[in-house]
Each structure stands twice: as structure tokens, then as C-alpha cells.
Write an enzyme that holds these catalytic residues in place. Structure first.
Site, PDB file in Angstrom:
ATOM      1  CB  ALA A  25      -1.008   0.281   1.012  1.00 39.77           C
ATOM      2  CG  ASP A  58       0.678  -8.333  -1.587  1.00 39.75           C
ATOM      3  OD1 ASP A  58       0.285  -9.759  -2.112  1.00 39.75           O
ATOM      4  OD2 ASP A  58       1.831  -9.207  -0.279  1.00 39.75           O
TER       5      ASP A  58
HETATM    6  C1  MEV Z   1       2.831 -11.378   0.464  1.00 37.34           C
HETATM    7  O1  MEV Z   1       1.893 -11.151   0.618  1.00 37.34           O
HETATM    8  C2  MEV Z   1       2.518 -12.976  -0.898  1.00 37.34           C
HETATM    9  C3  MEV Z   1       2.951 -14.101  -1.260  1.00 37.34           C
HETATM   10  O2  MEV Z   1       2.821 -14.654  -2.140  1.00 37.34           O
HETATM   11  C4  MEV Z   1       4.457 -13.583  -1.826  1.00 37.34           C
HETATM   12  C5  MEV Z   1       4.721 -12.882  -3.269  1.00 37.34           C
HETATM   13  O3  MEV Z   1       3.464 -13.295  -4.062  1.00 37.34           O
HETATM   14  O4  MEV Z   1       5.174 -11.568  -3.846  1.00 37.34           O
HETATM   15  C6  MEV Z   1       3.583 -14.803  -0.054  1.00 37.34           C
END
Ligand code: MEV
Length: 315
Positions: free
Chosen positions: A91, A131
Site C-alpha cells: 500500500a 499485493d
Molecule cells: C505475500 O503477501 C504474498 C507472497 O505470495 C509473496 C508474493 O506473492 O510476492 C508470499
């Protein structure tokens, strides 16, 4: 000149870790946000202090690599606990990327989402765009190596291209349970990488998570909350096999399950947070509290990254 930008937290419903290996992931934006205010200054500062190598890695990378204008003063306000598995760094990266783009006269969210992914990828030494794309777009996203319907944008690193799609999340109440133990994404990603590289069983588990995410997509499209919950429970078991759950996460998952359709760790794990899908949010929140966790009752936010500010631009 003053630009404000804000971006939501995210929760990965399905496919954390397996998305790094090209399997699909589904994430939703949450109604807790990080906001920043950016003004021109005589020296680059974050929250009144000089840019620190340790504390301001994301902003430092962004200013060093995506910005060649005058020094900027950046003030942050966050309602997302850091290292909680809820995407606070994503974010922040999305907000900074969008503010810098806007200062250059570019308001196209796809461009800011690409920059935010670059920030996370470089600072964390590898990442999928789940993300940052979820936070940029808001609502729900499916991240997949296959290009399907409702395609938003595509992002590549090395050999791999991820296609990001819009999905419409059903009405749902999620309770987040934060363990108070930090989740350090690069450490967990590296741990899974080691297991994946040396074990066929780990590779099978990752594949199974991909199949499960596609089943979940169907359940989401049908608004089938019961099935979504069942699949969340299964996804949690598979993540535990990969070694990214921990005592604190398991305790909160166990505590919330009597009042939930399903619950699982969310994000990189090893600490951070779990999520429970429920229509008894107060009961789940109470159970999480009793086990020492911090509950947040949240809803999906349809609002992704937003910017406001003067139209005067710097190139
Ligand atoms: C982290 O929020 C999510 C993971 O899959 C890493 C990523 O997708 O970059 C663990």
C-alpha cells in the site's frame, strides 16, 4: 505543489506463495488504508526525518529509481499494521508510485501499479504482483499466468508474466486476526523456495494450491460463501505443509473456526495475520482476542489507489 495518495490493505484469499511459482492467486482490498502527503522540500524526508536505509527502504528505492525531480517531503499515515501480512508495504509502494506518476502528469493507474510492483520486487528481492496490483486496483483481483476475461494489466519479471484480472468479490465479512508477531515476506518466500527446489512433494502441494484457487474462483463467481470457506480451510492446511504457519497463527485459526465458514493464514505467514470468513464477526473477534491476537473486522474496499492534489506537474 502538494499531492495526496492513499491505498488499501489487501488480504490474499487464495494462493499466497504458490503464485510465486505461476499458480493463480485471489486477493481482495480491505477498508484500512495508508495515506501519504507529498510536498516539495529542500531535502528528501519521510515523516520529518532524513531518508533512512533501514526504515525507509521502499521510499528510498522509489525516489532513487523512479524520480529525478526536486527533493520531496513525504508524510505517511497508516491504519495498516506493518509486517502483518496485510500488505502495508504494498500500500505504501502503491501510494508513493501513484504520487510520483501524478507529479509527472501521469494519472494512469496501470503505470503506477507497474512502478509499485518494481518497488516491492527490488526491495524484497523478488515478489509476485499480487499485493501491489490488488492495492492499486481495489476490489478483487485474480493474478494468473494465463490471460483470461476481465484482464486489467500484465506485468513481467525475467521469464515470468503475470496477468492481473478484475473479479467481483461477493458480500463478505472478514475478521483479520493479527498475531502481533512480524511476518517477514522475503524470509518466508526463501524458506518455501528451499523446500520447493528440493522436494517433489512441495512442488505437488504448490500445484494443488493452484487447482484450489481455480475452484475458489468458481465459488466466488457463484457467491457460494460455504464453499469459499471450505476451500480457505484446505488452503490453510496446504500452507501449513509448506511450513509457513506457526503456533500463533494456528491458535487464531483454531479459535475462529467454530464461528467461521473458513479461516486461513494470509500473506507470507510465519507470523502476521490470519483471516476468517464469517457472519458472526463479533464472536470471532472475541475468540481472537482471548488467544492474545488483535482482531480487525473488515470489509472489502472497492477503492484502490487514489490521488488528489495540485495539477502543477514537475517533469
Ligand atoms: C505475500 O503477501 C504474498 C507472497 O505470495 C509473496 C508474493 O506473492 O510476492 C508470499
Amino acid at each position: 505543489m502538494m499531492i495526496e495518495a492513499s491505498s488499501p490493505a489487501k488480504a490474499i484469499l487464495f494462493g499466497e506463495h504458490s503464485v510465486v511459482y505461476g499458480e493463480p492467486a485471489i486477493a481482495v482490498a480491505l477498508d484500512r488504508r495508508i495515506s501519504i502527503k507529498v510536498t516539495q522540500s529542500s531535502e528528501s524526508r519521510v515523516d520529518g526525518g532524513r531518508l533512512s536505509m533501514r526504515r525507509h527502504r521502499y521510499v528510498r528505492w522509489a525516489l532513487g529509481n523512479l524520480w529525478d525531480g526536486p527533493p520531496l517531503d513525504i508524510r505517511t499515515r497508516s491504519y495498516i499494521p506493518s509486517a502483518s501480512g496485510l500488505g502495508s508495504s504494498a500500500a505504501l509502494s502503491c501510494s508513493v508510485a501513484a504520487a510520483l506518476r501524478r507529479l509527472k502528469g501521469d494519472n494512469i493507474i496501470e503505470h503506477a501499479a507497474g512502478d509499485a510492483f518494481d518497488i516491492e520486487y527490488n526491495v524484497q528481492g523478488g515478489a509476485s504482483p499480487t499485493d501491489t496490483s490488488c492495492s492499486s486496483h481495489g476490489g478483487g483481483v485474480l493474478v494468473d499466468i494465463n490471460k483470461g476475461e476481465d484482464h486489467l494489466w500484465s506485468l513481467s519479471k525475467g521469464e515470468r508474466t503475470w496477468h492481473v484480472h478484475d473479479i467481483e468479490p461477493p458480500e463478505m465479512t472478514i475478521v483479520v486476526g493479527y498475531t502481533r508477531k512480524p511476518s517477514v515476506t522475503p524470509i518466508q518466500v526463501k524458506k518455501v523456495r528451499g523446500f520447493y527446489d528440493r522436494s517433489g512433494f512441495a512442488r505437488e502441494t504448490v500445484k494443488e494450491m493452484g487447482v484450489l484457487a481455480m475452484d475458489a474462483l468458481k465459488a466466488i463467481k457463484n457467491g457460494d460463501i460455504v464453499r469459499i470457506g471450505e476451500l480457505m480451510n484446505k488452503n490453510h492446511s496446504l500452507l501449513s505443509i509448506l511450513g509457513v504457519s506457526c503456533r500463533e497463527l494456528q491458535s487464531l485459526v483454531d479459535a475462529s473456526s467454530p464461528h467461521s465458514y473458513g479461516s486461513k493464514l494470509t500473506g507470507a505467514g510465519g507470523g502476521g495475520s490470519m483471516i476468517a470468513l464469517t457472519d458472526e464477526p463479533d464472536k470471532v473477534a472475541e475468540s481472537i482476542k482471548k488467544r492474545g491476537g488483535v482482531p480487525y473486522i473488515v470489509n472489502v474496499s472497492m477503492v484502490g489507489t487514489e490521488t488528489h492534489g495540485s495539477e502543477m506537474t514537475i517533469s
